[in-house]
Scaffold this active site. Sequence first.
Site, PDB file in Angstrom:
ATOM      1  CG  ASP A 196      -2.579   0.789   1.596  1.00 18.72           C
ATOM      2  OD1 ASP A 196      -2.677   0.884   0.221  1.00 18.72           O
ATOM      3  OD2 ASP A 196      -1.503   1.867   1.572  1.00 18.72           O
ATOM      4  CG  HIS A 246      -4.491  -4.130  -0.064  1.00 17.11           C
ATOM      5  ND1 HIS A 246      -4.275  -3.224  -1.299  1.00 17.11           N
ATOM      6  CD2 HIS A 246      -4.794  -2.813   1.185  1.00 17.11           C
ATOM      7  CE1 HIS A 246      -2.881  -1.980  -0.546  1.00 17.11           C
ATOM      8  NE2 HIS A 246      -4.110  -1.479   0.665  1.00 17.11           N
ATOM      9  CE1 TYR A 294      -4.156   6.593  -0.753  1.00 23.10           C
ATOM     10  CE2 TYR A 294      -3.591   6.643   1.674  1.00 23.10           C
ATOM     11  CZ  TYR A 294      -4.507   6.323   0.307  1.00 23.10           C
ATOM     12  OH  TYR A 294      -4.547   4.432   0.414  1.00 23.10           O
TER      13      TYR A 294
END
Length: 397
Positions: free
Chosen positions: A184, A375, A318
């Site tokens: 990630d 994930h 982000y």
Amino acid sequence: MSATTEHVAVRPLHVDIPDEALAELRRRISATRWPSRELVADRSQGVQLATTQELARYWTTDYDWRRCEAALNALPQFVTEIDGVDIHFIHVKSQHENAMPLIMTHGWPGSVIELLGVVGPLTDPTAHGGRTEDAFDLVLPSLPGYGFSGEPSELGWDPGRVAAAWAELMHRLGYTRYVAQGGDVGASVTDAMGRQAPEGLVGIHLNLLVAALGALDRLPAESEEERAALAAAARFNTSGKGYFIEQATRPETIGYALLDSPVALAAWLLDHDTDSYEKISRAFLGGQPAGHLTPDRIVDNITLYWLTGTGASAARSYWESGQAGARAAGHAPPEVTVPVAFTTFPGEIIPAPRSWAEKAYPTLTYFNEVDRGGHFAAWEEPELFATEMRAAFQPLR
């Protein structure tokens, strides 16, 4: 590959959350103003009401933060200031000689909580089906703005800057030869470490093919595996990317809800990829956790975000990545020169085929497809994940 700590630069951390903070958390959960039930039978409108209400019930009646707090305090935790930000990290040295130093980076919506299950298998392999020579010294930092790390007070903390901070951290701990791993957001940081190639870094392992995410139109699409990966990418881009777009463009806006409502925070953290969401939902509604994705471990992670007040600052990572990507548009990144290892877990957002990994990383030296995990691979399947780390880095010992 021995490790030392500089006394003045690295200080121990002990977690001790006041009872009042836990009481306030329960009060806020109980005061939640609930929306009406979604009008569909799946998650296409978002995190489902039944899942969220059961999580909230569990959080206020069955959950014990002190258990998680004790588990954290049982591990050696430290804080050190790097580039103006306090960095929290867990540092577990193996009892075995010649253990390989490994720095692992978590992602979003995770934290160091998602990596705790691999501590035993990696540092004490003989107790988990491995060999003495498989041992690692582990360094598990919290990303800036996540968990017990400090929030950056200035712009510029993109994955490249974090990567440079991690190199400084390993240097500060006295490691002169080490490897790095990430998934990630952690994959972006580890990829950047591979491109920066700091002195001492001898290899990296990834379980998300971040180098391919912006170049899907240039990847092979001939085999069944390649077409399936492209289809998964298309699904994510059309119906699974809401959280990504919001955090990459307007993190402050969602931050108000994340800091004010524990249930809003929980729903936001659960609304990630379909595979993980469905597994988490089953853990609460069906009593069928997938591997180590149990209700306690899921709520541990959410509670850490709440108690540290880092929902907004984590979301900003982000935005920083997006800004860095915009600045780099049209410029080819430096090549990764160190050996790269990659593991594809079947439940990943985009299960990358070997051809893609080879295209993204010409220095690929290890590739494996395993039969379970998604994930949050280290969190969900820590023993399998540890087996992959041993195999991936064995040639570099």
